[in-house]
Design an enzyme around this catalytic site. Structure first.
Site, short mmCIF file in Angstrom:
data_model
loop_
_atom_site.label_atom_id
_atom_site.label_comp_id
_atom_site.label_asym_id
_atom_site.label_seq_id
_atom_site.Cartn_x
_atom_site.Cartn_y
_atom_site.Cartn_z
N ASP A 84 6.51 -2.98 4.74
CA ASP A 84 5.39 -3.50 3.94
C ASP A 84 5.89 -4.14 2.66
O ASP A 84 6.77 -3.59 1.99
CB ASP A 84 4.47 -2.32 3.54
N LYS A 112 5.31 -7.23 6.20
CA LYS A 112 3.84 -7.31 6.31
C LYS A 112 3.23 -7.63 4.95
O LYS A 112 3.63 -7.04 3.94
CB LYS A 112 3.28 -5.99 6.85
N GLU A 181 -7.63 -3.86 9.72
CA GLU A 181 -7.94 -2.49 9.27
C GLU A 181 -9.43 -2.36 8.93
O GLU A 181 -9.96 -3.18 8.16
CB GLU A 181 -7.07 -2.15 8.04
O1 KIV Z 1 0.57 1.03 4.60
C1 KIV Z 1 0.28 1.31 5.78
O2 KIV Z 1 0.63 2.36 6.31
C2 KIV Z 1 -0.46 0.31 6.52
C3 KIV Z 1 -1.09 0.75 7.82
C4 KIV Z 1 -2.29 1.55 7.51
C5 KIV Z 1 -1.40 -0.39 8.71
O3 KIV Z 1 -0.61 -0.78 6.09
#
Ligand code: KIV
Length: 265
Positions: A84, A112, A181
């Site tokens: 992320d 992401k 989400e």
């Molecule tokens: O940060 C996270 O774990 C996420 C998931 C909920 C998709 O973005």
């Protein structure tokens, strides 16, 4: 054992096979999930909430995601590893390139980012330079204060239409995966059939191309509240290994999420 790639994830969508995904933050859980056959492991900025006990994801840093990505990647042989990009680490394309490079060199195979059409240029720049991108739409937790809380998104027709348009423009910009989400299940289905890249849902109903859960929610050990869309597989099975196997099996069979874990319009 064949390593999962962007190509094999796309092939799963095209074959109508569900993609299984979980978050992980360390080598031991990553190794366990990988050994059970999970397709995707995300080092989510959810670590701010489930590891650090913060009320939201905003205080997570690139250095923290890089640290946990390094650990997770040590435990993984087959799964596709996504890291992320934390809050404000991709506010400009220059920041995005600099910070994504740190996460890729820590062991991620994709990054992401949360947000709609405004990210198209950033996504193109990242993919052109060798960084595959997963987009994230719907309830994007980094915007929790804009939304006024963790609320289901896309219930109004105009919001729903905007979300479909965002998904299409992010795919056109080069995104190779999309997380949806907390949106109504019919909208998630509409998005999933309107783009060619795989769509992974969390709180988005059963009609996406795959599912992801935060591992602490799936095991019922989260420091925060248990979201309605999650399921406590450890309580159901009484054993960690069986819990992970049951989650992967139910996602693969399409029996999770059920109606009780999904949102209507
Ligand atoms: O940060 C996270 O774990 C996420 C998931 C909920 C998709 O973005």
């Amino acid at each position: 054992m064949k390593k999962m790639t962007t190509a094999s994830l796309l092939a799963k969508k095209q074959a109508g096979e569900k993609i299984t995904a979980l978050t992980a933050y360390d080598a031991s859980f990553a190794k366990l999930f990988d050994s059970k056959g999970v397709d995707v492991i995300l080092i989510g900025d959810s670590l701010g909430m489930v590891l650090k006990g913060e009320p939201d994801t905003l205080a997570v840093t690139v250095a923290e995601i890089a640290y946990h990505t390094r650990a997770v990647s040590k435990g993984v042989e087959r799964a596709f590893v996504i890291a992320d990009m934390p809050f404000m680490s991709y506010g400009t394309p220059t920041d995005a390139l600099h910070n994504a490079a740190q996460l890729m060199s820590a062991g991620a195979s994709m990054v992401k980012v949360e947000g709609g059409e405004w990210l198209a240029n950033t996504i193109t720049q990242l993919t052109q330079r060798g960084v595959p991108v997963c987009a994230h739409l719907g309830l994007t937790p980094q915007s929790v204060h804009v939304f006024g809380g963790f609320k289901v998104q896309g219930r109004q027709q105009s919001q729903a239409d905007q979300l479909v348009a965002d998904a299409q423009s992010l795919e056109a910009a080069g995104a190779q995966l999309l997380v949806l989400e907390c949106i109504p299940q019919d909208l998630a289905q509409r998005v999933s059939v309107s783009i060619n890249i795989p769509v992974i849902g969390i709180g988005a109903g059963p009609h996406t191309d795959g599912q992801i859960l935060v591992m602490h929610d799936m095991l019922g050990v989260s420091a925060n509240y248990m979201p309605k869309f999650s399921k406590n597989y450890l309580a159901l099975t009484g054993d960690l290994h069986t819990a992970v196997e049951a989650y992967i099996d139910e996602v693969a069979q399409g029996t999770f999420p059920g109606p009780e874990h999904s949102f209507a319009q």
